[in-house]
Design a protein around this motif. Sequence first.
Motif, PDB file in Angstrom:
ATOM      1  N   ASN A 266       0.788  -1.149   0.000  1.00  0.00           N
ATOM      2  CA  ASN A 266       0.086   0.002  -0.056  1.00  0.00           C
ATOM      3  C   ASN A 266       0.903   1.091   0.035  1.00  0.00           C
ATOM      4  OD1 ASN A 266      -1.971  -2.057   1.104  1.00  0.00           O
ATOM      5  ND2 ASN A 266      -3.336  -0.346   0.431  1.00  0.00           N
TER       6      ASN A 266
ATOM      7  N   LYS B  65     -16.314   0.815   7.821  1.00  0.00           N
ATOM      8  CA  LYS B  65     -15.204   0.729   8.939  1.00  0.00           C
ATOM      9  C   LYS B  65     -14.413   2.231   8.683  1.00  0.00           C
ATOM     10  CE  LYS B  65     -12.084  -1.665   5.806  1.00  0.00           C
ATOM     11  NZ  LYS B  65     -11.272  -2.841   5.658  1.00  0.00           N
TER      12      LYS B  65
ATOM     13  N   ALA C  31      -3.696   4.862   1.748  1.00  0.00           N
ATOM     14  CA  ALA C  31      -4.965   4.254   1.517  1.00  0.00           C
ATOM     15  C   ALA C  31      -5.560   3.469   2.873  1.00  0.00           C
ATOM     16  CB  ALA C  31      -5.083   3.456   0.352  1.00  0.00           C
ATOM     17  N   ILE C  32      -4.900   2.600   3.382  1.00  0.00           N
ATOM     18  CA  ILE C  32      -5.378   1.796   4.408  1.00  0.00           C
ATOM     19  C   ILE C  32      -4.838   2.146   5.805  1.00  0.00           C
ATOM     20  CG2 ILE C  32      -5.901   0.181   2.811  1.00  0.00           C
ATOM     21  CD1 ILE C  32      -3.859  -1.660   3.975  1.00  0.00           C
TER      22      ILE C  32
ATOM     23  N   ARG D 101     -10.749   8.680   1.262  1.00  0.00           N
ATOM     24  CA  ARG D 101      -9.799   9.306   2.091  1.00  0.00           C
ATOM     25  C   ARG D 101     -10.144  10.822   2.158  1.00  0.00           C
ATOM     26  NH1 ARG D 101      -4.199  10.386  -0.794  1.00  0.00           N
ATOM     27  NH2 ARG D 101      -5.177  12.426  -1.213  1.00  0.00           N
TER      28      ARG D 101
ATOM     29  N   ALA E 230     -11.365   9.478  -3.546  1.00  0.00           N
ATOM     30  CA  ALA E 230     -11.674   8.071  -3.561  1.00  0.00           C
ATOM     31  C   ALA E 230     -10.259   7.457  -4.172  1.00  0.00           C
ATOM     32  CB  ALA E 230     -12.679   7.665  -4.575  1.00  0.00           C
TER      33      ALA E 230
ATOM     34  N   ALA F 264      -8.941   7.395   6.370  1.00  0.00           N
ATOM     35  CA  ALA F 264     -10.005   6.771   5.274  1.00  0.00           C
ATOM     36  C   ALA F 264     -11.027   6.029   5.930  1.00  0.00           C
ATOM     37  CB  ALA F 264      -9.188   5.872   4.461  1.00  0.00           C
TER      38      ALA F 264
ATOM     39  N   ILE G 104      -8.576  -1.991  -0.923  1.00  0.00           N
ATOM     40  CA  ILE G 104      -9.624  -0.860  -0.884  1.00  0.00           C
ATOM     41  C   ILE G 104     -10.552  -1.012  -2.059  1.00  0.00           C
ATOM     42  CG2 ILE G 104      -7.940   1.047  -0.176  1.00  0.00           C
ATOM     43  CD1 ILE G 104      -7.383   1.617  -2.928  1.00  0.00           C
ATOM     44  N   SER G 105     -11.671  -0.047  -1.800  1.00  0.00           N
ATOM     45  CA  SER G 105     -12.803  -0.503  -2.957  1.00  0.00           C
ATOM     46  C   SER G 105     -12.948   0.947  -3.467  1.00  0.00           C
ATOM     47  CB  SER G 105     -14.069  -1.153  -2.412  1.00  0.00           C
ATOM     48  OG  SER G 105     -14.617  -0.290  -1.306  1.00  0.00           O
TER      49      SER G 105
ATOM     50  N   THR H 240     -14.111   3.275  -0.670  1.00  0.00           N
ATOM     51  CA  THR H 240     -13.148   3.818   0.345  1.00  0.00           C
ATOM     52  C   THR H 240     -12.818   5.097   0.043  1.00  0.00           C
ATOM     53  OG1 THR H 240     -11.947   1.406   0.262  1.00  0.00           O
ATOM     54  CG2 THR H 240     -10.806   3.483   1.203  1.00  0.00           C
TER      55      THR H 240
ATOM     56  N   MET I 152     -10.599   3.726   8.840  1.00  0.00           N
ATOM     57  CA  MET I 152      -8.960   3.214   9.191  1.00  0.00           C
ATOM     58  C   MET I 152      -8.330   4.655   9.594  1.00  0.00           C
ATOM     59  SD  MET I 152      -9.229   1.324   5.400  1.00  0.00           S
ATOM     60  CE  MET I 152     -10.690   2.010   5.027  1.00  0.00           C
TER      61      MET I 152
ATOM     62  N   GLU J  76     -14.664   3.533   4.791  1.00  0.00           N
ATOM     63  CA  GLU J  76     -15.383   2.770   3.627  1.00  0.00           C
ATOM     64  C   GLU J  76     -16.771   2.936   3.679  1.00  0.00           C
ATOM     65  OE1 GLU J  76     -15.277  -1.564   1.771  1.00  0.00           O
ATOM     66  OE2 GLU J  76     -14.084  -1.143   3.133  1.00  0.00           O
TER      67      GLU J  76
END
Length: 391
Positions: free
Chosen positions: A105, A281, A156-157, A369, A344, A308, A363-364, A367, A283, A310
């Motif tokens: 990531n 969720k 991202a995560i 940020r 995104a 981030a 990520i999707s 997700t 992050m 989701e």
Amino acid sequence: MKLNTMLVHYNEERKKNQGAVVAPIYQNSLFTFDSWDSIDKAFDDPFINSIYTRGNNPTVALVEKKIAKLAGGESAKLFASGMSAISSGILHFLKYGDHVITIKNVYGPTNNFFNTYLKEKMNVETTFISGENIEDFEKNIRKNTTLIYLESPSSAIFSLQNIEEVVALAKKYNIKTIIDNTWATPFFQQPLQMGIDLEIHSCSKYFGGHSDLIAGVIIGKEIDIRDIFHKEHAFLGGKIAPFEAWLIQRSLRTMSYRMKIHEENALLIGAFLENHPKIKKVMHPGLKSFPQYELGKKQMNGYSGLFAFEINSDNLDKIKSFVNSLKYFSIGVSWGGHESLIYAPAISYLKELPLEQFKNMGISIGTMRVSIGLEDPEDLIEDLKNALNNI
């Protein structure tokens, strides 16, 4: 000097500048000398002497010394962008046919630099791992592994790597280490004190803080920074302009106060989101629900304003409606400025990475940020609450 006093006074030398409370901008390309011997002496050490602004400039040097002091490093070198600093730092420790270990990531352009440019131009192979446990690193070490590149928290995560464990492992195998510490800043994380070889920042983010400059910096031991100055910085020409350096100098004076507000606002908004029924969720390393919360407490003493979450929906139209209806969150790719932003990550990652690598990033399309700025947090929460009604 205490931290905030240092940021205001360290290396300012106001007496030399006719008492100017703000140091002048040396907006010139070259420096002249009064004799053959004086310029000859300057060339004995161009790292510290101003000869040509592509190499050294008093405005730039002032800021470099202040940043090195802030991060607990011996020396620093400013670059024209964060990516210029990243690529120069990586190249410094690599040669043809080497192997690198980094996290899956990692920042998108850094990922691309490893995955395409270095692979094609230098036959450098890169292994991408989660980085969440030390066994991941050790089992992927090869005879030609020369660099471990970290980004903690990650893009991202926002997953963490145990910096002290990675440093100990790297020293055991004589491997160099670099970390992108842009997210935490030296206020909240001090990787050089944990043994990291080079610390890199995109100064466009919190060091600048006002979304009005592009710059990067590498911090480390003077022997490494001198070598980078004479090689990657000189040969690739990624110099920062004096005006951008002066803008960073301006921003450093208020940085600690800005970081406190970014931290407080983001924690409030993160707590709101993790209790919202339409959020799957959140992050954020500073929330107790974050899986690596205890590690974050161990190696950081605070948290920045980027995290981030989701959305609990895979309906693209509804997700777009949420983003488009926000009033105080502008849509943009950068972060760390005074303003709040939303983005995104899937938009750019789908264009930058192979599909299989994207799928492994966790990520999707839902997700989001967010970079939490300096606005009143109640206004930002109300804005998010109203926008979430569109999902």
